[in-house]
Design an enzyme around this catalytic site. Structure first.
Site, short mmCIF file in Angstrom:
data_model
loop_
_atom_site.label_atom_id
_atom_site.label_comp_id
_atom_site.label_asym_id
_atom_site.label_seq_id
_atom_site.Cartn_x
_atom_site.Cartn_y
_atom_site.Cartn_z
CB CYS A 170 -5.97 -3.20 5.94
SG CYS A 170 -6.39 -4.96 6.04
CG HIS A 183 -4.19 -5.38 1.46
ND1 HIS A 183 -4.32 -4.01 1.46
CD2 HIS A 183 -5.01 -5.83 2.45
CE1 HIS A 183 -5.20 -3.66 2.40
NE2 HIS A 183 -5.61 -4.75 3.01
CD GLU A 194 -2.89 -1.17 0.14
OE1 GLU A 194 -3.11 -0.10 -0.49
OE2 GLU A 194 -3.46 -2.24 -0.12
#
Length: 169
Positions: free
Chosen positions: A105, A129, A39
């Site tokens: 998350c 992820h 991310e």
């Protein structure tokens, strides 16, 4: 870590404060994704979409800031570009993600980065992820998956790239 908005981040930050790591690579499931996705950014919002389930305690925040006085977004300090380059070299499906969503998350990534920033800690941190495993997909055959061994190889590569980044400091 528990699948609960605040408890997940609280527990991770407690462990960080105890162990004083050089890097924090938080990992989570992105059911429906087909690749390992580091991310790039976490946004300062908790929001459970209408058609989604709440966390494991039933919490369903809507448009709530994670940190009242925090910035709108915080970028990962992990070497996400180098991570995806290494994964691609290994033939592991990957891409940089520009949204960690607005669920646990994202909440965890934002809180960790905000904690590090607030205390001016010299810690690399971010979130990666992973797709569903074959075992998870067996319960829902339409869900994309990645073999567990490939995800483990990917995680090892991500750790290696992060260690190299730390050593280059």
């Amino acid at each position: 870590l528990p699948v609960h908005f605040d408890e997940c981040a609280d527990r991770l930050i407690e462990e960080m404060d105890k162990f004083k790591p050089d890097a924090v690579i938080a990992c989570g499931l992105a059911k429906g994704r087909t690749a390992i996705t580091p991310e790039r950014i976490a946004v300062n919002v908790k929001d459970v979409p209408v058609r989604s389930h709440g966390d494991n305690r039933g919490a369903r925040p809507s448009d709530e800031p994670i940190a009242e006085e925090g910035p709108d977004g915080l970028f990962s300090t992990l070497p996400v570009r180098a991570m995806t380059q290494r994964l691609a070299e290994l033939g592991i499906p990957c891409e940089i993600s520009n949204t960690a969503g607005t669920y646990i998350c994202n909440n965890t990534m934002y809180r960790v980065l905000h904690h590090i920033r607030s205390l001016e800690l010299p810690v690399l941190a971010g979130f990666v992820h992973f797709p569903a495993s074959a075992e998870m997909a067996a319960l829902q055959p339409s869900v994309p998956f990645m073999p567990q061994a490939m995800m483990l190889e990917g995680l090892r590569a991500i750790i290696g790239v992060s260690v190299s980044a730390l050593q280059a400091r």
